[in-house]
Design an enzyme around this catalytic site. Structure first.
Site, mmCIF file in Angstrom:
data_model
loop_
_atom_site.group_PDB
_atom_site.id
_atom_site.type_symbol
_atom_site.label_atom_id
_atom_site.label_comp_id
_atom_site.label_asym_id
_atom_site.label_seq_id
_atom_site.Cartn_x
_atom_site.Cartn_y
_atom_site.Cartn_z
ATOM 1 N N ASP A 285 0.866 -1.174 0.000
ATOM 2 C CA ASP A 285 0.000 0.000 0.000
ATOM 3 C C ASP A 285 0.918 1.245 0.000
ATOM 4 O OD1 ASP A 285 -2.148 1.692 -0.017
ATOM 5 O OD2 ASP A 285 -3.240 0.662 1.567
HETATM 6 C C1 BGC Z 1 -5.068 3.200 0.133
HETATM 7 C C2 BGC Z 1 -5.205 2.229 -1.012
HETATM 8 C C3 BGC Z 1 -4.956 2.919 -2.328
HETATM 9 C C4 BGC Z 1 -3.603 3.591 -2.281
HETATM 10 C C5 BGC Z 1 -3.214 4.260 -3.587
HETATM 11 C C6 BGC Z 1 -3.803 4.012 0.043
HETATM 12 O O1 BGC Z 1 -3.794 5.008 1.009
HETATM 13 O O2 BGC Z 1 -5.084 2.483 1.345
HETATM 14 O O3 BGC Z 1 -6.466 1.636 -0.967
HETATM 15 O O4 BGC Z 1 -5.045 1.975 -3.362
HETATM 16 O O5 BGC Z 1 -3.609 4.548 -1.250
HETATM 17 O O6 BGC Z 1 -3.957 5.368 -3.865
#
Ligand code: BGC
Length: 758
Positions: A285
């Site tokens: 993530d």
């Molecule tokens: C979120 C994800 C997301 C990623 C990219 C993160 O903060 O938890 O779900 O895909 O950001 O934008």
């Protein structure tokens, strides 16, 4: 003899090595040839995912000098970049300016539609309509790929039983059976079992794992649970997505068994690859590798080594892989083979997308106009929205409204574009959404509608500031709250009915939007009370990204239609339902608590050794002094403008053998005045087993259309696997004994039959 033993040892070693090398499938010759040409630095470069910050930056950093890094062969993929021309430019740099010309993965968060924004996922799940959900994902893929994207960070399949957690809005609610069906529908919608097509994209199942079980509902918080709970209640949707062919997995921010998911080898290798046979790639993530420093796992070099050794292949934004893996190889902390394996998985994804054959496959500048925001796509958005609504209460059957009614339309969300799309819709444009006022006028031009705002979403400026990071979601009027209210009360004077559109602003749910008080904000509660005091019929159109505590409102003599955040066609869809062009059929996919103190509350709870009596309070039983155990609104609950009666539940056998399926049939009669759809639900109770069973748990459903006065016989099949559970040794088995089957229109279904598994 010694010779044979030696040979056996040698054979075992070869088998062992080749299984780590070959993963679960045959190597792709083109990828193997390319890998042989690559330097260690070039392989590490492929493991690096950057964003120049064009989308939502959910971490504290965005990537710098992206173009130079691509030229240097330091980038495997990008996100936050859209448009076929921009993406062509980025691919050209990767293809023409680097030694090996490897194209980029282009990612994005397309959570509930690309530009045609569908209802938030929790809303979509309330439709219980798998075909529709798959169709929304397919449309999202068509639109996103037209705009250059080939890799989606969706579906989010985290089971969530704590509505304080803002991201409950992004998933399918509390139940693993329904969650698994939805996970499958979404992966199929995005990938269509064919990534060579120009309008399909890679799906990413996230957030692996247990992210929805954050302690206290506080985002990013720690999780801790037994393996049996994990396997039986939280892991099934991830597995279903992988079984449906999801090509990528995103690790979660939280720790699992004390080890952050992004560095958790048990999770990313033993479970995901060895046990489940996943052979795609794992992405972190947003900076979750670096965040393991704050978790207390060591410095950047240590956490990066931990992640890659655990089985994580691609590092989102943090650049820990890029800056430290080389050193870790020198120091013997990471092997080059580990890096090669990670790189292979990313190259294989690019190969499957057909990017080696044509890096500009998603850069057709004619496609956006042709494929995005089409009339047909918007029609599906309208259908999806009205099917996601849940009728919670219909006082004196005031709904549906007459199309020539005199309506006082009030509330801070009644004429508001900024809050229709819901959380995580960064690719959508709020200004394209249809507000409720406009929708009512579109559908019922003869209605006499007067509008007044009536209240602010919240009167608290400090709170509003926190919510307004992506735009003016909470706009505090210059008029005083008293003046707003007075104005609204004036508009009600000549009305036959008051429709009040109230609830949460978009960013009151979603990422980093946990709440400890999940009631309707006070400013709006006061307005509702005053509206009810007028004595006129009141219909609440309630928007939220989570189950709310509405115990007070449920006691008022009003009707309540829950519409979540309905997406681009919000107003039209709400009007379709309010005026009866569509009879509501949604059912809740997460229980709505009586109060915050009851959380977690869900339908598949266990009995305990001291079950609560069904009547009065009894000392020394498992219950509260000040609230019942049951939620305010049960899982599976939702009304219709008509009524359905269930009878003659029958099983095709009273005794079955291991491996057998079982069929249940039930007659459902539409006993009211409108045609309508009903979600027929089947719950199972394993009466005696080696792990304390849930009181009941969803194991089947079927959505059926029944004309008024008509009876349909609905058949639900319990598959052999539906009787199974993971026992204390984590074997997936069914234990002989008695089972109870309940069928009905919600999780309190009372029609019951039993059978025995031999
Ligand atoms: C979120 C994800 C997301 C990623 C990219 C993160 O903060 O938890 O779900 O895909 O950001 O934008």
């Amino acid at each position: 003899m010694k010779n044979i033993l030696n040979r056996l040892v040698l054979l075992a070693t070869i088998l062992c090595i080749s299984s780590t090398f070959a993963q679960n499938r045959a190597p792709i010759p083109e990828v193997e040839t390319l890998l042989k040409k690559m330097t260690l630095e070039e392989k590490i470069g492929q493991l690096n995912l950057l964003t120049p910050g064009g989308g939502v930056a959910t971490g504290s950093v965005v990537s710098k000098n992206v173009e130079e890094k691509i030229k240097a062969g330091n980038v495997g993929g990008l996100f936050g970049v859209t448009g076929p021309d921009k993406i062509r430019q980025a691919q050209e740099i990767a293809v023409k300016k680097t030694r090996l010309g490897i194209p980029l993965l282009i990612g994005s968060d397309i959570i509930h539609g690309y530009k045609t924004t569908f209802p938030i996922p929790l809303g979509l799940s309330s439709s219980w309509d798998m075909e529709l959900i798959e169709k929304t994902a397919q449309i999202a893929a068509k639109e996103a790929t037209a705009d250059g994207i080939n890799w989606n960070f969706s579906p989010m399949v985290d089971i969530a039983r704590d509505p304080r957690w803002g991201r409950i809005s992004e998933g399918a609610g509390e139940d693993p059976y329904l969650g698994s069906a939805i996970a499958k529908a979404m992966v199929t919608g995005y990938q269509q079992n064919d990534l060579t097509e120009e309008n399909t994209m890679i799906a990413t199942v996230k957030h692996f794992a247990l992210y929805g079980a954050a302690e206290g509902g506080r985002d990013y918080n720690t999780t801790d649970m037994s393996r049996t709970k994990m396997f039986n209640e939280y892991l099934p949707p991830y597995k279903a997505a992988i079984d449906a062919g999801a090509e990528s997995v995103m690790s979660s921010f939280n720790d699992v068994d004390g080890v952050p998911a992004s560095g958790n080898k048990w999770l990313l290798t033993s479970l995901l690859r060895d046990r489940w046979g996943f052979d795609g790639f794992v992405v972190s993530d947003y900076t979750s590798v670096n965040e393991m420093i704050a978790h207390g796992m060591g410095d950047l070099q240590a956490v990066s080594a931990l992640a890659i050794n655990a089985g994580l292949d691609m590092d989102m934004v943090g650049e820990g892989f890029l800056t430290t893996l080389n050193k870790s190889v020198d120091e013997g902390k990471v092997t080059e083979e580990t890096i090669t394996n990670a790189c292979r998985r990313i190259l294989e994804a690019k190969y499957k997308l057909g990017l080696f054959e044509n890096p500009y496959k998603y850069s057709d500048s004619k496609r956006p106009k042709r494929d995005i925001l089409t009339v047909a796509n918007k029609e599906v958005a309208r259908e999806a929205a009205r099917k996601s609504f849940v009728l919670l209460k219909n006082e004196k059957n005031i709904l549906p409204l007459a199309k020539n009614a005199k309506i006082a339309l009030v509330g801070p969300l009644a004429n508001n574009k900024n809050n229709m799309l819901g959380t995580w819709a960064p690719t959508g444009d709020p200004q394209l959404s249809i507000p409720i006022l406009e929708g009512l006028k579109n559908v019922a031009p003869d209605a006499q509608i007067t509008y007044a705002k009536g209240a602010n979403i919240s009167n608290d400026t400090a709170y509003a500031k926190k919510i307004n990071v992506f735009g003016p979601r909470i706009e505090i009027s210059e008029e005083t709250p008293d003046a707003l209210l007075e104005n609204a009360l004036n508009t009600t004077k000549n009305a036959d009915v008051i429709v009040a559109v109230v609830g949460e602003a978009t960013e009151m749910s979603g990422e980093s939007s946990s709440r400890t008080n999940i009631s309707i904000p006070d400013s709006q509660k006061l307005m509702i009370k005053k509206l009810v005091e007028t004595g006129k019929p009141v219909v609440l159109v309630l928007m939220s990204g989570r189950p709310l505590v509405i115990t007070d409102e449920l006691q008022l003599p009003i009707s309540i239609l829950q519409v979540w955040h309905p997406g681009i066609e919000a107003g039209n869809a709400v009007a379709d339902v309010l005026f009866g062009d569509y009879n509501p059929s949604g059912k809740l996919t997460a229980s709505w608590p009586q109060n915050v103190g009851q959380i977690p509350v869900y339908h598949s709870m266990k009995t305990t050794g001291r079950p609560a009596p069904s009547t009065a309070f009894q000392k020394f039983k498992s219950q509260y002094l000040d609230a019942p155990n049951a939620p305010a609104l049960a899982f599976g609950y939702g009304l219709s403008y008509t009524t359905f009666e269930y009878k003659n539940l029958k099983l095709n056998a009273t005794q079955i053998e291991q491996g057998d399926d079982l069929t249940a049939t039930v007659e459902v009669t539409n006993t009211g005045d409108y045609d309508g759809e009903e979600v027929v639900q089947l719950y199972l109770h394993d009466v005696v087993r080696s792990l304390a069973p849930p009181m009941r748990t969803l194991k089947g459903f079927h959505k059926v259309f029944i004309k008024k006065g008509e009876t349909k016989t609905v058949t639900l099949t319990l598959k052999a696997d539906d009787l199974k559970f993971y026992n204390a040794s984590l074997d997936f088995i069914a234990e002989p004994g008695e089972f109870e089957v309940f069928v009905g229109g919600n999780s309190n279904a009372s029609l019951k039959e039993t059978f025995v598994l031999n």
